[in-house]
Design a protein around this motif. Structure first.
Motif, PDB file in Angstrom:
ATOM      1  N   ALA A  73       0.925  -1.399  -0.039  1.00  0.00           N
ATOM      2  CA  ALA A  73       0.067   0.020   0.286  1.00  0.00           C
ATOM      3  C   ALA A  73       0.887   1.241  -0.013  1.00  0.00           C
ATOM      4  N   ARG A  74       0.334   2.384  -0.266  1.00  0.00           N
ATOM      5  CA  ARG A  74       0.736   3.590  -0.488  1.00  0.00           C
ATOM      6  C   ARG A  74       0.055   4.579  -0.285  1.00  0.00           C
ATOM      7  N   ASP A  75       0.162   5.772   0.476  1.00  0.00           N
ATOM      8  CA  ASP A  75      -0.533   6.839   0.495  1.00  0.00           C
ATOM      9  C   ASP A  75      -0.411   7.890  -0.593  1.00  0.00           C
ATOM     10  N   GLN A  76      -0.849   8.936  -0.649  1.00  0.00           N
ATOM     11  CA  GLN A  76      -0.380  10.176  -1.580  1.00  0.00           C
ATOM     12  C   GLN A  76       0.292  11.271  -1.067  1.00  0.00           C
ATOM     13  N   SER A  77       0.737  12.146  -1.737  1.00  0.00           N
ATOM     14  CA  SER A  77       1.546  13.101  -1.216  1.00  0.00           C
ATOM     15  C   SER A  77       0.690  14.584  -1.508  1.00  0.00           C
ATOM     16  N   GLY A  78      -0.097  14.351  -2.535  1.00  0.00           N
ATOM     17  CA  GLY A  78      -0.902  15.797  -2.844  1.00  0.00           C
ATOM     18  C   GLY A  78      -2.185  16.041  -1.790  1.00  0.00           C
ATOM     19  N   PHE A  79      -2.598  17.039  -2.088  1.00  0.00           N
ATOM     20  CA  PHE A  79      -3.727  17.481  -1.010  1.00  0.00           C
ATOM     21  C   PHE A  79      -3.433  17.556   0.213  1.00  0.00           C
ATOM     22  N   GLY A  80      -2.146  17.871   0.466  1.00  0.00           N
ATOM     23  CA  GLY A  80      -1.866  18.259   1.867  1.00  0.00           C
ATOM     24  C   GLY A  80      -1.342  17.052   2.745  1.00  0.00           C
ATOM     25  N   HIS A  81      -1.358  15.868   2.208  1.00  0.00           N
ATOM     26  CA  HIS A  81      -1.029  14.548   3.024  1.00  0.00           C
ATOM     27  C   HIS A  81       0.395  14.342   2.990  1.00  0.00           C
ATOM     28  N   LYS A  82       1.120  14.541   1.902  1.00  0.00           N
ATOM     29  CA  LYS A  82       2.677  14.411   2.225  1.00  0.00           C
ATOM     30  C   LYS A  82       2.875  13.085   2.504  1.00  0.00           C
ATOM     31  N   THR A  83       2.277  11.919   2.410  1.00  0.00           N
ATOM     32  CA  THR A  83       2.721  10.674   2.969  1.00  0.00           C
ATOM     33  C   THR A  83       2.892   9.831   1.836  1.00  0.00           C
ATOM     34  N   GLY A  84       3.004   9.966   0.618  1.00  0.00           N
ATOM     35  CA  GLY A  84       3.360   9.240  -0.585  1.00  0.00           C
ATOM     36  C   GLY A  84       4.791   8.712  -0.752  1.00  0.00           C
ATOM     37  N   ASN A  85       5.434   8.968   0.189  1.00  0.00           N
ATOM     38  CA  ASN A  85       7.031   8.899   0.041  1.00  0.00           C
ATOM     39  C   ASN A  85       7.288   7.453   0.696  1.00  0.00           C
ATOM     40  N   LEU A  86       6.323   6.892   1.044  1.00  0.00           N
ATOM     41  CA  LEU A  86       6.877   5.405   1.658  1.00  0.00           C
ATOM     42  C   LEU A  86       5.665   4.142   0.956  1.00  0.00           C
ATOM     43  N   ILE A  87       6.256   3.176   0.561  1.00  0.00           N
ATOM     44  CA  ILE A  87       5.607   2.037   0.255  1.00  0.00           C
ATOM     45  C   ILE A  87       5.541   1.063   1.579  1.00  0.00           C
ATOM     46  N   HIS A  88       4.430   0.783   1.931  1.00  0.00           N
ATOM     47  CA  HIS A  88       3.968  -0.205   3.174  1.00  0.00           C
ATOM     48  C   HIS A  88       3.702  -1.490   2.815  1.00  0.00           C
ATOM     49  N   PHE A  89       4.357  -2.330   3.444  1.00  0.00           N
ATOM     50  CA  PHE A  89       4.191  -3.815   3.094  1.00  0.00           C
ATOM     51  C   PHE A  89       3.762  -4.415   4.694  1.00  0.00           C
ATOM     52  N   TRP A  90       2.891  -5.143   4.522  1.00  0.00           N
ATOM     53  CA  TRP A  90       1.908  -6.119   5.647  1.00  0.00           C
ATOM     54  C   TRP A  90       2.196  -7.820   5.140  1.00  0.00           C
ATOM     55  N   ARG A  91       3.171  -8.127   5.824  1.00  0.00           N
ATOM     56  CA  ARG A  91       3.257  -9.642   5.935  1.00  0.00           C
ATOM     57  C   ARG A  91       2.143 -10.078   6.651  1.00  0.00           C
ATOM     58  N   HIS A  92       1.386 -11.146   5.883  1.00  0.00           N
ATOM     59  CA  HIS A  92       0.148 -11.772   6.464  1.00  0.00           C
ATOM     60  C   HIS A  92       0.703 -12.917   7.088  1.00  0.00           C
ATOM     61  N   GLN A  93       0.487 -13.075   8.532  1.00  0.00           N
ATOM     62  CA  GLN A  93       0.958 -13.998   9.354  1.00  0.00           C
ATOM     63  C   GLN A  93      -0.100 -14.872  10.000  1.00  0.00           C
ATOM     64  N   GLY A  94      -1.329 -14.169   9.961  1.00  0.00           N
ATOM     65  CA  GLY A  94      -2.854 -14.707  10.374  1.00  0.00           C
ATOM     66  C   GLY A  94      -3.754 -13.708  10.317  1.00  0.00           C
ATOM     67  N   PRO A  95      -4.953 -14.317  10.491  1.00  0.00           N
ATOM     68  CA  PRO A  95      -6.136 -12.980  10.167  1.00  0.00           C
ATOM     69  C   PRO A  95      -5.920 -11.858  10.841  1.00  0.00           C
ATOM     70  N   ASP A  96      -5.426 -11.976  12.196  1.00  0.00           N
ATOM     71  CA  ASP A  96      -5.298 -10.687  12.898  1.00  0.00           C
ATOM     72  C   ASP A  96      -3.565 -10.443  13.267  1.00  0.00           C
ATOM     73  N   LYS A  97      -2.930 -10.919  12.435  1.00  0.00           N
ATOM     74  CA  LYS A  97      -1.252 -10.776  12.785  1.00  0.00           C
ATOM     75  C   LYS A  97      -0.638 -10.475  11.473  1.00  0.00           C
ATOM     76  N   TRP A  98       0.071  -9.171  11.709  1.00  0.00           N
ATOM     77  CA  TRP A  98       0.682  -8.402  10.558  1.00  0.00           C
ATOM     78  C   TRP A  98       2.171  -8.159  11.042  1.00  0.00           C
ATOM     79  N   GLN A  99       3.132  -8.451   9.878  1.00  0.00           N
ATOM     80  CA  GLN A  99       4.338  -7.658  10.164  1.00  0.00           C
ATOM     81  C   GLN A  99       4.613  -6.439   9.128  1.00  0.00           C
ATOM     82  N   HIS A 100       4.765  -5.417   9.710  1.00  0.00           N
ATOM     83  CA  HIS A 100       5.005  -4.259   8.884  1.00  0.00           C
ATOM     84  C   HIS A 100       6.514  -3.969   8.661  1.00  0.00           C
TER      85      HIS A 100
END
Length: 383
Positions: free
Chosen positions: A156-183
């Motif tokens: 996932a990725r956010d956006q940098s426009g419209f004042g958010h300025k958070t589109g400079n990171l790509i996020h990975f969430w490794r699926h380890q279970g229905p409610d368990k994630w490694q970021h």
């Protein structure tokens, strides 16, 4: 696009150095039939998804309003079913089997996912259980098994426009279970736009953004080595599509300028070389100039000629006409025929076969304004 400062004259002047050919036709050649799924969908219908949620063999539609609710429509009656009142912040999401029970769950971004009541329950009547992933807002979110463990991970990725300025990171969430994630995160240039595709043909999905692709080394928390495929222009805010546009067996990258109105850029694609990591990617312009409100792109064979076409949509805030278009590939990515499907716009489009006739249809809706029904244009083929 941001922070592009092109004007139309400069754009046209520079593009005379590039060879491209577009002819225009009406939808009479490749014809479509419009059907209205919902005249009053969730307010600001940003999230557009498709999946067989009740396992009847038909593709259903899911729509999420910017502040909720998240609903799905039962194909073919298009009965509306509420999944959740809200509780997510995203522009795009994904569909996949998150708990390994054989049915399609809903993932509207990287904050939460909703569990399909199947196989024990009824997705049309029973509640969809909410599972928390994070508290991070997203603009783009995709699912894929990144490390070969048979579980869908989130990119996932956010956006940098419209004042958010958070589109400079790509996020990975490794699926380890229905409610368990490694970021895990990696840096990227500011902007928006994301795709997943195996560009280096090593069997796992890589991450593609506007101008740069990131190499999957088989581990979600790996280094994700970056490989620029163009340095000639700034593609900060871009919709990214991937497909083999010249039929050479390699996946190419198409880019459309996604933000902002009154700015001009171009619709273009980059030809994958034999060695994706170390060679230059050749650019081929499809159409120019185009206003930078082309917030939808899909690569698919729309007329059954075994060539990958490009489907695009301009948002309602752009200059009229706000076209939804199919660029028919008439010569291995060098010659194109533009088919106008609608002039009332869409924010994102999704291409899928909704009536089971073997032809790909188009799902769309504007993100706001005075006209934002959920619409499907059924593909009737070339006539």
């Amino acid at each position: 696009m941001h922070p592009i400062t092109w004007n139309t004259q400069k754009c046209i002047g520079l593009l005379t150095l590039m060879l491209f050919s577009v002819s225009v036709t009406t939808a009479a050649e490749l014809s479509f039939k419009r059907i209205e799924i919902d005249a009053q969908p969730p307010k600001n219908p940003w999230v557009k998804l498709a999946g067989d949620f009740n396992q009847d063999g038909k593709l259903d539609i899911a729509i999420g309003g910017s502040k909720g609710p998240l609903v799905w429509y039962v194909n073919p009656t298009w009965q509306k079913v509420t999944v959740a009142p809200g509780g997510y912040q995203t522009v795009a999401g994904a569909v996949g089997d998150m708990d390994g029970d054989g049915d399609m769950d809903l993932v509207p971004g990287m904050q939460v996912w909703f569990e399909n009541p199947l196989p024990q329950g009824d997705p049309e009547r029973d509640p969809w259980k909410r599972h928390v992933i994070s508290n991070i807002r997203s603009h783009d979110a995709l699912l894929a098994d990144l490390d070969g463990d048979k579980r869908p991970d989130i990119v996932a990725r956010d956006q940098s426009g419209f004042g958010h300025k958070t589109g400079n990171l790509i996020h990975f969430w490794r699926h380890q279970g229905p409610d368990k994630w490694q970021h895990h995160t990696i840096p990227c240039p500011h902007g928006e736009g994301l795709a997943l595709a195996d560009l280096d043909r090593d069997g796992d999905p890589d991450v593609v953004t506007g101008g740069v692709w990131y190499e999957n080394d088989g581990q979600v928390n790996g280094t994700w080595r970056k490989h620029p495929y163009t340095t000639a222009w700034t593609w900060a805010d871009a919709k990214v599509g991937v497909g083999d546009l010249n039929r050479d067996g390699r996946l190419d990258v198409a880019l459309a300028p996604a933000e902002f109105k009154n700015q001009m850029y171009r619709l273009t694609w980059y030809q994958a070389p034999i060695k994706a990591k170390n060679s230059a990617w050749v650019e081929h312009v499809v159409d120019a100039p185009v206003e930078a409100v082309t917030h939808g792109i899909a690569i698919a064979d729309m007329n059954g000629d075994r060539q990958a076409d490009i489907v695009c949509a301009r948002m309602h805030q752009g200059a009229a006409p706000q076209e939804i278009t199919v660029y028919l590939n008439r010569g291995q990515g060098v010659q194109w025929k533009k088919v106008v499907v609608s002039e009332r716009g869409s924010h994102d489009v999704l291409v899928a076969d909704f009536n089971g006739d073997g032809r790909l249809d188009i799902l769309g809706a504007n993100h706001g304004g005075g006209y934002c029904p959920v619409e499907v244009w059924l593909n009737l083929g070339e006539r």
